[in-house]
Design a protein around this motif. Structure first.
Motif, PDB file in Angstrom:
ATOM      1  N   ALA A 103       0.806  -1.220   0.000  1.00 20.60           N
ATOM      2  CA  ALA A 103       0.000   0.000   0.000  1.00 20.60           C
ATOM      3  C   ALA A 103       0.842   1.275   0.000  1.00 20.60           C
ATOM      4  CB  ALA A 103      -0.936   0.005   1.214  1.00 20.60           C
ATOM      5  N   VAL A 104       2.099   1.188   0.418  1.00 25.87           N
ATOM      6  CA  VAL A 104       2.917   2.403   0.491  1.00 25.87           C
ATOM      7  C   VAL A 104       4.048   2.425  -0.531  1.00 25.87           C
ATOM      8  CG1 VAL A 104       2.377   2.792   2.920  1.00 25.87           C
ATOM      9  CG2 VAL A 104       4.414   1.470   2.328  1.00 25.87           C
ATOM     10  N   VAL A 105       4.147   1.369  -1.341  1.00 30.01           N
ATOM     11  CA  VAL A 105       5.181   1.337  -2.382  1.00 30.01           C
ATOM     12  C   VAL A 105       4.891   2.414  -3.423  1.00 30.01           C
ATOM     13  CG1 VAL A 105       6.163  -0.032  -4.260  1.00 30.01           C
ATOM     14  CG2 VAL A 105       5.692  -1.106  -2.051  1.00 30.01           C
ATOM     15  N   SER A 106       5.928   3.113  -3.832  1.00 26.21           N
ATOM     16  CA  SER A 106       5.791   4.162  -4.846  1.00 26.21           C
ATOM     17  C   SER A 106       6.977   4.087  -5.800  1.00 26.21           C
ATOM     18  CB  SER A 106       5.759   5.542  -4.184  1.00 26.21           C
ATOM     19  OG  SER A 106       7.025   5.843  -3.605  1.00 26.21           O
ATOM     20  N   ALA A 107       6.910   4.884  -6.854  1.00 27.75           N
ATOM     21  CA  ALA A 107       8.049   4.959  -7.770  1.00 27.75           C
ATOM     22  C   ALA A 107       9.293   5.436  -7.024  1.00 27.75           C
ATOM     23  CB  ALA A 107       7.722   5.902  -8.927  1.00 27.75           C
ATOM     24  N   GLN A 108       9.117   6.351  -6.089  1.00 24.26           N
ATOM     25  CA  GLN A 108      10.247   6.870  -5.314  1.00 24.26           C
ATOM     26  C   GLN A 108      10.901   5.764  -4.483  1.00 24.26           C
ATOM     27  OE1 GLN A 108       9.140   9.613  -2.217  1.00 24.26           O
ATOM     28  NE2 GLN A 108      11.251   9.972  -1.566  1.00 24.26           N
ATOM     29  N   THR A 109      10.087   4.944  -3.803  1.00 22.40           N
ATOM     30  CA  THR A 109      10.665   3.918  -2.925  1.00 22.40           C
ATOM     31  C   THR A 109      11.346   2.818  -3.734  1.00 22.40           C
ATOM     32  OG1 THR A 109       8.625   2.590  -2.756  1.00 22.40           O
ATOM     33  CG2 THR A 109       8.909   4.394  -1.180  1.00 22.40           C
ATOM     34  N   LEU A 110      10.791   2.459  -4.877  1.00 29.62           N
ATOM     35  CA  LEU A 110      11.413   1.434  -5.719  1.00 29.62           C
ATOM     36  C   LEU A 110      12.710   1.944  -6.334  1.00 29.62           C
ATOM     37  CD1 LEU A 110       8.228   0.044  -7.503  1.00 29.62           C
ATOM     38  CD2 LEU A 110       9.547  -1.097  -5.707  1.00 29.62           C
ATOM     39  N   TRP A 111      12.709   3.193  -6.743  1.00 21.03           N
ATOM     40  CA  TRP A 111      13.900   3.777  -7.354  1.00 21.03           C
ATOM     41  C   TRP A 111      15.028   3.902  -6.335  1.00 21.03           C
ATOM     42  CZ3 TRP A 111      16.978   4.083 -11.008  1.00 21.03           C
ATOM     43  CH2 TRP A 111      17.781   5.192 -11.322  1.00 21.03           C
TER      44      TRP A 111
END
Length: 206
Positions: free
Chosen positions: A156-164
């Motif tokens: 639910a909190v995964v974003s492009a920022q966190t993956l990058w």
């Protein structure tokens, strides 16, 4: 997002009772959003004049000053808020202080503030992401990996920022399979994001 309507309502509240510090605090936030720096600062200062122990106004004014790169003034306000007896939102203010210190290039101080926020609220994804980012910038890649993994483990909190950020950490650790894993997730979930564009170009040091 209806700033004009909000401002009209706050003006009515102030006209009804010009001694309510919360109204001036809110007026400061609205003027800051509207880009009126003079009235934003005047509003925050008036809120603190009316209630010198208003931690919420200290927090908001501090963050406003941080955005204006007035870092010493900003951090002083966060410290004032944190020194208040029975202050209700210490995790938020330690987080904001840590973010501001990172903006100012004070990475070791930022890490200390963010770790304090983490002690209080260890499940807060904003704290985890910012702490991981600061550790990454400090060259503490294994520690940065630990915190960002906790974020990316919660769909639910995964974003492009966190993956990058995770991909950049794995790149620094020399883990090519990890880089590809997070790149694949970016491609699948956020193909239009700035982060995926950077990944596709191999811009890991952006």
């Amino acid at each position: 997002g209806q700033m004009t309507v909000a401002l009209d309502q706050v003006k009515l509240a102030i006209a009804a009772d010009p001694t309510v510090s919360e109204a001036f605090n809110l007026r400061g936030l609205i003027y800051a959003e509207l880009g009126d720096d003079g009235l934003a600062e005047e509003s925050f200062r008036r809120a603190l004049q009316l209630n010198p122990r208003d931690g919420d106004s200290m927090q908001n004014f501090g963050y406003y000053l941080c955005q204006k790169k007035r870092y010493p003034e900003s951090i002083a306000l966060f410290d004032q808020a944190l020194a208040l007896p029975r202050y209700q939102q210490p995790a938020r203010t330690w987080l904001t202080k840590g973010v501001c210190q990172a903006f100012a290039g004070q990475l070791s101080d930022s890490e200390a503030s963010l770790l304090r926020a983490y002690e209080i609220d260890p499940a807060n994804p904003s704290i985890l992401v910012n702490l991981s980012e600061v550790l990454f910038r400090s060259g503490e890649f294994e520690r940065a990996r630990f915190y960002i993994r906790r974020v990316n483990a919660v769909p639910a909190v995964v974003s492009a920022q966190t993956l990058w950020l995770a991909a950049r950490i794995e790149n620094r650790l020399g883990n090519r399979s990890g880089v590809q894993e997070f790149g694949d997730q970016l491609r699948q979930r956020f193909p239009e994001s700035r982060e995926f564009v950077a990944f596709a170009k191999g811009n890991f040091d952006e």
